[in-house]
Design a protein around this motif. Structure first.
Motif, PDB file in Angstrom:
ATOM      1  N   GLU A   1       0.819  -1.214   0.000  1.00  0.00           N
ATOM      2  CA  GLU A   1       0.000   0.000   0.000  1.00  0.00           C
ATOM      3  C   GLU A   1       0.852   1.262   0.000  1.00  0.00           C
ATOM      4  OE1 GLU A   1      -3.008  -0.484   3.063  1.00  0.00           O
ATOM      5  OE2 GLU A   1      -3.658  -2.308   1.993  1.00  0.00           O
ATOM      6  N   GLU A   2       1.943   1.203   0.747  1.00  0.00           N
ATOM      7  CA  GLU A   2       2.855   2.349   0.781  1.00  0.00           C
ATOM      8  C   GLU A   2       3.441   2.611  -0.617  1.00  0.00           C
ATOM      9  OE1 GLU A   2       3.660   4.811   2.346  1.00  0.00           O
ATOM     10  OE2 GLU A   2       5.760   5.338   1.992  1.00  0.00           O
ATOM     11  N   GLU A   3       3.823   1.570  -1.299  1.00  0.00           N
ATOM     12  CA  GLU A   3       4.375   1.744  -2.645  1.00  0.00           C
ATOM     13  C   GLU A   3       3.307   2.254  -3.604  1.00  0.00           C
ATOM     14  OE1 GLU A   3       6.476  -1.860  -3.733  1.00  0.00           O
ATOM     15  OE2 GLU A   3       8.243  -1.153  -2.625  1.00  0.00           O
ATOM     16  N   LYS A   4       2.094   1.766  -3.427  1.00  0.00           N
ATOM     17  CA  LYS A   4       0.987   2.211  -4.277  1.00  0.00           C
ATOM     18  C   LYS A   4       0.745   3.713  -4.075  1.00  0.00           C
ATOM     19  CE  LYS A   4      -3.755   0.866  -5.351  1.00  0.00           C
ATOM     20  NZ  LYS A   4      -4.898   0.093  -4.860  1.00  0.00           N
ATOM     21  N   ARG A   5       0.778   4.123  -2.816  1.00  0.00           N
ATOM     22  CA  ARG A   5       0.617   5.546  -2.494  1.00  0.00           C
ATOM     23  C   ARG A   5       1.687   6.375  -3.218  1.00  0.00           C
ATOM     24  NH1 ARG A   5       2.902   9.409   0.767  1.00  0.00           N
ATOM     25  NH2 ARG A   5       4.561   7.999   1.439  1.00  0.00           N
ATOM     26  N   CYS A   6       2.921   5.902  -3.147  1.00  0.00           N
ATOM     27  CA  CYS A   6       4.027   6.646  -3.763  1.00  0.00           C
ATOM     28  C   CYS A   6       3.883   6.701  -5.281  1.00  0.00           C
ATOM     29  CB  CYS A   6       5.372   6.023  -3.387  1.00  0.00           C
ATOM     30  SG  CYS A   6       5.746   6.207  -1.640  1.00  0.00           S
ATOM     31  N   LEU A   7       3.458   5.591  -5.865  1.00  0.00           N
ATOM     32  CA  LEU A   7       3.304   5.555  -7.321  1.00  0.00           C
ATOM     33  C   LEU A   7       2.201   6.507  -7.782  1.00  0.00           C
ATOM     34  CD1 LEU A   7       3.783   1.728  -7.885  1.00  0.00           C
ATOM     35  CD2 LEU A   7       5.244   3.551  -8.830  1.00  0.00           C
ATOM     36  N   LEU A   8       1.118   6.558  -7.010  1.00  0.00           N
ATOM     37  CA  LEU A   8       0.033   7.475  -7.372  1.00  0.00           C
ATOM     38  C   LEU A   8       0.517   8.921  -7.313  1.00  0.00           C
ATOM     39  CD1 LEU A   8      -3.053   5.833  -5.616  1.00  0.00           C
ATOM     40  CD2 LEU A   8      -2.725   6.213  -8.091  1.00  0.00           C
ATOM     41  N   GLU A   9       1.259   9.214  -6.269  1.00  0.00           N
ATOM     42  CA  GLU A   9       1.777  10.569  -6.119  1.00  0.00           C
ATOM     43  C   GLU A   9       2.787  10.880  -7.232  1.00  0.00           C
ATOM     44  OE1 GLU A   9       0.784  12.977  -4.539  1.00  0.00           O
ATOM     45  OE2 GLU A   9       2.449  14.377  -4.358  1.00  0.00           O
ATOM     46  N   PHE A  10       3.607   9.899  -7.565  1.00  0.00           N
ATOM     47  CA  PHE A  10       4.565  10.045  -8.668  1.00  0.00           C
ATOM     48  C   PHE A  10       3.810  10.383  -9.959  1.00  0.00           C
ATOM     49  CE2 PHE A  10       6.679   7.745 -12.234  1.00  0.00           C
ATOM     50  CZ  PHE A  10       7.815   8.536 -12.339  1.00  0.00           C
ATOM     51  N   GLU A  11       2.749   9.626 -10.232  1.00  0.00           N
ATOM     52  CA  GLU A  11       1.975   9.886 -11.456  1.00  0.00           C
ATOM     53  C   GLU A  11       1.333  11.261 -11.445  1.00  0.00           C
ATOM     54  OE1 GLU A  11      -0.193   5.839 -11.859  1.00  0.00           O
ATOM     55  OE2 GLU A  11       0.164   6.583 -13.888  1.00  0.00           O
ATOM     56  N   ARG A  12       0.874  11.654 -10.267  1.00  0.00           N
ATOM     57  CA  ARG A  12       0.260  12.977 -10.168  1.00  0.00           C
ATOM     58  C   ARG A  12       1.292  14.062 -10.482  1.00  0.00           C
ATOM     59  NH1 ARG A  12      -0.149  17.243  -7.338  1.00  0.00           N
ATOM     60  NH2 ARG A  12       1.385  16.573  -5.815  1.00  0.00           N
ATOM     61  N   ILE A  13       2.488  13.899  -9.923  1.00  0.00           N
ATOM     62  CA  ILE A  13       3.526  14.921 -10.121  1.00  0.00           C
ATOM     63  C   ILE A  13       3.926  15.016 -11.589  1.00  0.00           C
ATOM     64  CG2 ILE A  13       5.929  15.534  -9.598  1.00  0.00           C
ATOM     65  CD1 ILE A  13       5.418  14.225  -6.790  1.00  0.00           C
ATOM     66  N   ILE A  14       4.146  13.870 -12.234  1.00  0.00           N
ATOM     67  CA  ILE A  14       4.604  13.978 -13.621  1.00  0.00           C
ATOM     68  C   ILE A  14       3.511  14.549 -14.532  1.00  0.00           C
ATOM     69  CG2 ILE A  14       6.389  12.185 -13.425  1.00  0.00           C
ATOM     70  CD1 ILE A  14       4.581  10.294 -14.922  1.00  0.00           C
ATOM     71  N   LYS A  15       2.267  14.406 -14.118  1.00  0.00           N
ATOM     72  CA  LYS A  15       1.199  14.986 -14.943  1.00  0.00           C
ATOM     73  C   LYS A  15       1.034  16.476 -14.701  1.00  0.00           C
ATOM     74  CE  LYS A  15      -1.597  10.869 -15.674  1.00  0.00           C
ATOM     75  NZ  LYS A  15      -2.289   9.930 -14.804  1.00  0.00           N
ATOM     76  N   THR A  16       1.436  16.942 -13.523  1.00  0.00           N
ATOM     77  CA  THR A  16       1.080  18.318 -13.164  1.00  0.00           C
ATOM     78  C   THR A  16       2.281  19.245 -12.970  1.00  0.00           C
ATOM     79  OG1 THR A  16       1.056  17.682 -10.830  1.00  0.00           O
ATOM     80  CG2 THR A  16      -1.044  17.589 -11.995  1.00  0.00           C
ATOM     81  N   TRP A  17       3.489  18.717 -13.022  1.00  0.00           N
ATOM     82  CA  TRP A  17       4.635  19.588 -12.724  1.00  0.00           C
ATOM     83  C   TRP A  17       4.720  20.728 -13.727  1.00  0.00           C
ATOM     84  CZ3 TRP A  17       7.026  20.404  -8.455  1.00  0.00           C
ATOM     85  CH2 TRP A  17       8.220  21.147  -8.451  1.00  0.00           C
ATOM     86  N   GLU A  18       5.194  21.858 -13.253  1.00  0.00           N
ATOM     87  CA  GLU A  18       5.170  23.109 -14.032  1.00  0.00           C
ATOM     88  C   GLU A  18       6.001  23.067 -15.309  1.00  0.00           C
ATOM     89  OE1 GLU A  18       6.705  25.036 -10.538  1.00  0.00           O
ATOM     90  OE2 GLU A  18       8.693  25.290 -11.406  1.00  0.00           O
TER      91      GLU A  18
END
Lengths: 471, 471
Positions: free
Chosen positions: A235-252
């Motif tokens: 679950e911890e890794e899943k959390r990190c992967l979701l956040e990773f995906e969010r960042i690469i989609k939204t980074w400036e």
């Protein structure tokens, strides 16, 4: 399991001094401190007296070394065959006539690259660009990523616009584009301004230094032992992967590449599962982001594979794998598609050092001929089992035992306790003394050489047991 | 004037091949090109056959070398005394047991620093931090500047705020402050992302690579010969200084330091007067801006002073002087006030390389014992006079002759002519063949060794005369 035999290696440590640095070291350091900062020095080394797995200082103390020049000695101090190589004509001539390998390479440079680096190239990568240290290796990988992304953006055309050629000279877009490199929390990738922008291990490395505004993604904070915490860690890794995906989609700004260590070797020996890295690879490929695996510390057989990322069994290799430390030469593996589209772009005066190539050639051949990768696995299993036993009795001193091969670590309850254990291991009263190093905030990292056998591991375990017992 | 005698050095060049690379080189490069980009390679060097001022390739061509591995060979190929040193026990042990000099320095490290680097330290600077190359030397100087400016900003306090410690981990102000480094048009200071942000020599080095938005000031574009263009040059320098002052007053972010080369050795061998540099020093001091002098290429006796900036006679020394190339070891001179306020901040695994320290020790002592600085002056005067004569006859081929000591250059009318001259010098029909290199857009740079005597200069001059005559 045959161990690597080392002529004249002592049977055990010998310690004379009652503190480190000892008297002679302290006196030597007074002289050195007039010229260079010595606050990070532990003791002054006796290069002549160090042998095999044992480091000697100028006070006559001989310690079993599981730190090994911050994880950078591979096959023993004063390895006699390496001594012979270093006295050979080819080594001496390359050492004193250091060539510009990009302009006037020496005759055996291709052969050296083949037998030193390509012989152990990560599957799928057949190019290598040599460098002088880990930081510059990563800088070179970053530049290759930027150039490759720009090449793709131009649809494969090698032509620059006049605006690009003009604007880059004043550090402005479009010539100096805003690509970034994503790294992970607690990562360490170097100390030059580019790599320091991806290092996230400790504030003291970064504070006061300008940096690129590049993104950081969470790295899993797993519970150890891994086998007993499967669901939590998943679950911890899943959390990190979701956040990773969010960042690469939204980074400036667009992300050219990610850089990641197989085990975070400076920021606290943090592990993640093969599935985590496989997912990173899948996501980066789907998002046209390049992937750099930083094996400066994890590479070269210590984890029980030649490269730690081989444990992941990726179906597509990383785009870049960087190395240094135990290999003695820095460098970057990649493949032909990421060779710079024009000459002189990833280029410099020396482009590595032939003698460090010869040394890598020797080290690689010692590892393969003596099956030292297997030795790391065997000794690592023993170490882990023994550390788990110690941990059961002294959970405040030794906890969260983790590792692959002999690339092993444990935590103490806090920084002060960790530092005291490291210090006591050098000084405990029973002549079983060991040189260790820290990692992250409260971890001890074991980074023994590749010739660290069961008999050495037993000395280490015995010393740690005594330190814990008498803490 | 006694010249440096070199056992077995040939009397003149011998060239067999009709083109470069020769057949054997070309074949060797086919193999190398499978692994590394070889588009920048001129020929494959025969390290064993190169001697003194002569470089040999594997096709058997022996050329007088005035390029010298991009200005990085000091006292001759296969110098017999250096060969002896490289076979000594102390060298071999340091080479194969490469220590972390910041944690476990070797016994003679302080002594090496003293006799290799401090012996020739620029006046007023008594600290040296060693590094592995020119780029990392400049990166280290940049970091020291940022840390020092922040220390001053805190009124000398070593305490960080929590906000600084937190924000630096995500690369944001105030922990990652917006200090910048100002450099000059046509400057070259390295290729890592930090130093590349100050490099301004050619678009191909910079294009596609993200950079810090740091300012560039004009560098004087002087007319040569300097003696005949005093008034024009004075006004040009004045223009540049005014613009420099305007930039430092108006730039969007505060300027921590400027970095400047005494002669722009990569960007076209551009000179400026001692008065210009003295003014830079005055203005930087008055503006609380630090001054880094990059002597990576100009340093080590070649200009007729050990450090080229000694020609300026500054009343206050620069804050940092960086070096590499001919010194074999990279490094940064500074003084105690700019030592980092905390340990582990300018720090890395190797912090230089003891064998490159031993080599620097040898080179420094050869220079001082044989008065090679004076030899550079004498030979430089001869070269300049002869080049002026050639220039008078062939102004399209050889113009704007300029130099200090043997650090000399001339321009051709355009890039193609310059490149053809360099190529013809390797191939002219009279067995007087010379290995030269370019600089900037249309300049040829001479970077002979410190053992380049009048007899070598005569061979060079004769070859250039023939090339010009038969162009």
């Amino acid at each position: 399991m045959t161990e690597y035999s080392f002529l004249n290696e002592p049977e055990k440590p010998t310690v004379i001094s009652k503190q480190f640095p000892g008297e002679k070291s302290a006196k030597n350091l007074q002289r050195l401190d007039k010229i260079q900062d010595t606050r990070s020095v532990v003791f002054v080394q006796d290069l002549d007296g160090s042998i095999g797995n044992y480091i000697k200082d100028i006070d006559g103390n001989l310690l079993l070394d599981v730190y090994c020049q911050i994880s950078s000695i591979a096959v023993g101090y004063n390895n006699p065959r390496l001594t012979e190589l270093a006295k050979s004509d080819k080594w001496v001539k390359a050492a004193i006539n250091r060539p510009c390998l990009g302009v006037f390479p020496c005759e055996d440079w291709a052969e050296t690259l083949e037998s030193a680096f390509l012989r152990v190239a990560p599957k799928g990568l057949n190019q290598v660009f040599t460098a002088t240290c880990g930081s510059t290796s990563n800088e070179i990988a970053f530049k290759a990523c930027f150039m490759h992304q720009q090449l793709l953006k131009r649809g494969g055309s090698k032509d620059f616009t006049n605006e690009e050629l003009t604007s880059c000279m004043v550090n402005e877009v479009p010539g100096s584009p805003n690509w970034c490199i994503l790294s992970f929390k607690s990562a360490f990738h170097g100390r030059t301004l580019g790599t320091l922008s991806t290092t996230r291990s400790k504030p003291i490395h970064k504070v006061d230094i300008p940096s690129f505004h590049w993104p950081v993604a969470p790295f899993p904070s797993l519970k150890y032992p891994l086998e007993e915490n499967i669901q939590y860690n998943l679950e911890e890794e899943k959390r990190c992967l979701l956040e990773f995906e969010r960042i690469i989609k939204t980074w400036e700004t667009p992300i050219a590449a990610i850089i990641v260590e197989p085990i975070q070797g400076e920021g606290g020996d943090n592990h993640a599962s093969p599935q985590f890295f496989t997912e990173l690879r899948r996501i980066t490929r789907e998002s046209n982001i390049l992937m750099i695996v930083d094996e400066v510390q994890t590479g070269v057989a210590t984890t029980g594979k030649f490269w730690a990322h081989e444990h992941w069994n990726l179906s597509t290799p990383p785009d870049f794998v960087t190395f240094s430390k135990k290999m003695q030469s820095g460098g970057v593996y990649h493949n032909l598609s990421t060779r710079a589209p024009h000459p002189y772009r990833n280029f410099n005066t020396w482009m590595g050092d032939p003698i460090r190539g010869y040394q890598a050639q020797f080290i690689v051949s010692e590892i393969l001929d003596n099956n030292l990768t297997q030795l790391a696995t065997t000794v690592g299993e023993y170490l882990k089992a023994e550390l788990m036993k110690i941990s059961a009795s002294y959970p405040d001193l030794v906890a969260n035992v983790r590792g692959q091969g002999t690339f092993m670590a444990f935590d103490s309850v806090d920084t002060a306790t960790r530092d005291k254990i490291i210090s006591l291991m050098r000084l405990n009263g029973l002549q079983q003394r060991v040189n260790m190093g820290g990692s992250g905030v409260k971890s001890v990292r074991l980074r023994p050489m590749l010739i660290f056998g069961l008999k050495h591991a037993k000395i280490f375990v015995e010393a740690l047991q005594l330190v814990c017992k008498n803490y």
